[in-house]
Motif scaffolding. Structure first.
Motif, PDB file in Angstrom:
ATOM      1  N   GLU A  81      25.737 -41.201  85.752  1.00  0.00           N
ATOM      2  CA  GLU A  81      26.251 -42.577  85.741  1.00  0.00           C
ATOM      3  C   GLU A  81      26.330 -43.145  87.153  1.00  0.00           C
ATOM      4  N   ALA A  82      26.732 -42.326  88.113  1.00  0.00           N
ATOM      5  CA  ALA A  82      26.806 -42.775  89.507  1.00  0.00           C
ATOM      6  C   ALA A  82      25.414 -43.134  90.022  1.00  0.00           C
ATOM      7  N   LYS A  83      24.431 -42.311  89.680  1.00  0.00           N
ATOM      8  CA  LYS A  83      23.052 -42.571  90.112  1.00  0.00           C
ATOM      9  C   LYS A  83      22.559 -43.906  89.548  1.00  0.00           C
ATOM     10  N   THR A  84      22.853 -44.166  88.287  1.00  0.00           N
ATOM     11  CA  THR A  84      22.462 -45.429  87.645  1.00  0.00           C
ATOM     12  C   THR A  84      23.146 -46.616  88.314  1.00  0.00           C
ATOM     13  N   LEU A  85      24.438 -46.478  88.549  1.00  0.00           N
ATOM     14  CA  LEU A  85      25.211 -47.538  89.187  1.00  0.00           C
ATOM     15  C   LEU A  85      24.689 -47.833  90.589  1.00  0.00           C
ATOM     16  N   LEU A  86      24.427 -46.782  91.362  1.00  0.00           N
ATOM     17  CA  LEU A  86      23.940 -46.960  92.732  1.00  0.00           C
ATOM     18  C   LEU A  86      22.527 -47.534  92.769  1.00  0.00           C
ATOM     19  N   ALA A  87      21.686 -47.161  91.806  1.00  0.00           N
ATOM     20  CA  ALA A  87      20.332 -47.723  91.744  1.00  0.00           C
ATOM     21  C   ALA A  87      20.396 -49.226  91.491  1.00  0.00           C
ATOM     22  N   ALA A  88      21.278 -49.640  90.601  1.00  0.00           N
ATOM     23  CA  ALA A  88      21.435 -51.072  90.320  1.00  0.00           C
ATOM     24  C   ALA A  88      21.967 -51.815  91.546  1.00  0.00           C
ATOM     25  N   ALA A  89      22.912 -51.200  92.244  1.00  0.00           N
ATOM     26  CA  ALA A  89      23.463 -51.825  93.450  1.00  0.00           C
ATOM     27  C   ALA A  89      22.406 -51.939  94.539  1.00  0.00           C
ATOM     28  N   ARG A  90      21.594 -50.879  94.693  1.00  0.00           N
ATOM     29  CA  ARG A  90      20.524 -50.922  95.702  1.00  0.00           C
ATOM     30  C   ARG A  90      19.506 -52.003  95.345  1.00  0.00           C
ATOM     31  N   ALA A  91      19.178 -52.123  94.079  1.00  0.00           N
ATOM     32  CA  ALA A  91      18.228 -53.154  93.644  1.00  0.00           C
ATOM     33  C   ALA A  91      18.763 -54.543  93.978  1.00  0.00           C
ATOM     34  N   LYS A  92      20.062 -54.735  93.804  1.00  0.00           N
ATOM     35  CA  LYS A  92      20.684 -56.017  94.133  1.00  0.00           C
ATOM     36  C   LYS A  92      20.593 -56.288  95.639  1.00  0.00           C
ATOM     37  N   ALA A  93      20.830 -55.262  96.441  1.00  0.00           N
ATOM     38  CA  ALA A  93      20.726 -55.408  97.899  1.00  0.00           C
ATOM     39  C   ALA A  93      19.278 -55.670  98.306  1.00  0.00           C
ATOM     40  N   ASP A  94      18.347 -54.943  97.704  1.00  0.00           N
ATOM     41  CA  ASP A  94      16.930 -55.144  98.002  1.00  0.00           C
ATOM     42  C   ASP A  94      16.504 -56.570  97.663  1.00  0.00           C
ATOM     43  N   ALA A  95      16.962 -57.069  96.521  1.00  0.00           N
ATOM     44  CA  ALA A  95      16.617 -58.434  96.107  1.00  0.00           C
ATOM     45  C   ALA A  95      17.168 -59.463  97.088  1.00  0.00           C
ATOM     46  N   ALA A  96      18.289 -59.143  97.722  1.00  0.00           N
ATOM     47  CA  ALA A  96      18.888 -60.039  98.712  1.00  0.00           C
ATOM     48  C   ALA A  96      18.331 -59.792 100.114  1.00  0.00           C
ATOM     49  N   ASP A  97      17.381 -58.841 100.214  1.00  0.00           N
ATOM     50  CA  ASP A  97      16.748 -58.478 101.483  1.00  0.00           C
ATOM     51  C   ASP A  97      17.772 -57.991 102.506  1.00  0.00           C
ATOM     52  N   ILE A  98      18.690 -57.138 102.022  1.00  0.00           N
ATOM     53  CA  ILE A  98      19.716 -56.563 102.880  1.00  0.00           C
ATOM     54  C   ILE A  98      19.522 -55.049 102.903  1.00  0.00           C
ATOM     55  N   GLU A  99      19.491 -54.490 104.109  1.00  0.00           N
ATOM     56  CA  GLU A  99      19.329 -53.043 104.243  1.00  0.00           C
ATOM     57  C   GLU A  99      20.557 -52.339 103.674  1.00  0.00           C
ATOM     58  N   ALA A 100      20.320 -51.428 102.748  1.00  0.00           N
ATOM     59  CA  ALA A 100      21.435 -50.739 102.100  1.00  0.00           C
ATOM     60  C   ALA A 100      21.132 -49.259 101.944  1.00  0.00           C
ATOM     61  N   ARG A 101      22.180 -48.498 102.059  1.00  0.00           N
ATOM     62  CA  ARG A 101      22.121 -47.071 101.790  1.00  0.00           C
ATOM     63  C   ARG A 101      23.184 -46.789 100.741  1.00  0.00           C
ATOM     64  N   THR A 102      22.891 -45.860  99.838  1.00  0.00           N
ATOM     65  CA  THR A 102      23.867 -45.525  98.810  1.00  0.00           C
ATOM     66  C   THR A 102      24.419 -44.130  99.052  1.00  0.00           C
ATOM     67  N   LEU A 103      25.648 -43.938  98.619  1.00  0.00           N
ATOM     68  CA  LEU A 103      26.329 -42.677  98.852  1.00  0.00           C
ATOM     69  C   LEU A 103      27.196 -42.350  97.635  1.00  0.00           C
ATOM     70  N   TYR A 104      26.936 -41.195  97.027  1.00  0.00           N
ATOM     71  CA  TYR A 104      27.745 -40.725  95.905  1.00  0.00           C
ATOM     72  C   TYR A 104      28.653 -39.617  96.397  1.00  0.00           C
ATOM     73  N   MET A 105      29.930 -39.762  96.134  1.00  0.00           N
ATOM     74  CA  MET A 105      30.937 -38.804  96.588  1.00  0.00           C
ATOM     75  C   MET A 105      31.607 -38.187  95.349  1.00  0.00           C
ATOM     76  N   PRO A 106      31.077 -37.072  94.864  1.00  0.00           N
ATOM     77  CA  PRO A 106      31.667 -36.456  93.670  1.00  0.00           C
ATOM     78  C   PRO A 106      32.990 -35.758  93.979  1.00  0.00           C
ATOM     79  N   ARG A 107      33.793 -35.633  92.942  1.00  0.00           N
ATOM     80  CA  ARG A 107      35.065 -34.899  93.007  1.00  0.00           C
ATOM     81  C   ARG A 107      36.011 -35.423  94.084  1.00  0.00           C
ATOM     82  N   GLN A 108      36.020 -36.743  94.262  1.00  0.00           N
ATOM     83  CA  GLN A 108      36.927 -37.359  95.233  1.00  0.00           C
ATOM     84  C   GLN A 108      37.530 -38.613  94.636  1.00  0.00           C
TER      85      GLN A 108
END
Length: 140
Positions: A61-88
């Motif tokens: 689910e985190a991977k799906t959520l982050l992929a959608a967020a990255r796509a939104k950033a890419d569409a806005a032409d903004i450099e983005a990095r995603t980070l998943y922090m499990p068990r926190q």
């Protein structure tokens, strides 16, 4: 359509990044899986396979959520990095990412809980506000 506070926070963060020609780090976290029964897990049941399945589901689910967020950033032409922090817990993950990435601003969603709900569930936004050394923009 209902928009989650995280969606609103992402939009606000991307707008802020665009205005300042900045890059963003999009963070999501999943709480540690708790059996609620102390060190023994679910009593006499070996819960390890259930916990593994839950953590795998959370990661997917985190991977799906982050992929959608990255796509939104890419569409806005903004450099983005995603980070998943499990068990926190979210506040802990945000503060760890802040330290590791040397970020200068935090934009995060807030559920806006009040009263008894906040007492029971705590406020991750309040936790970040209390411990952050950089400005924090909370979005409801």
């Amino acid at each position: 359509m209902v928009r989650l506070s995280g969606d609103k926070a992402l939009d606000a963060g991307l707008m802020l990044a665009r205005l300042n020609a900045a890059r963003v780090i999009i963070v999501t976290a999943t709480d540690p899986v708790s059996t609620g029964m102390g060190a023994g897990g679910f009593g006499a049941i070996d819960a390890s396979s259930i916990i593994v399945q839950l953590e795998e589901t959370y990661a997917k689910e985190a991977k799906t959520l982050l992929a959608a967020a990255r796509a939104k950033a890419d569409a806005a032409d903004i450099e983005a990095r995603t980070l998943y922090m499990p068990r926190q817990k979210p506040a802990d993950a945000i503060m760890a990412a802040l330290e590791a990435e040397k970020a200068d601003t935090i934009v995060m969603g807030s559920h806006g809980r009040r009263g008894f709900g906040r007492l029971l569930l705590g406020s991750q936004a309040a936790e970040v506000l209390a411990h952050s050394s950089v400005p924090v923009l909370t979005v409801k």
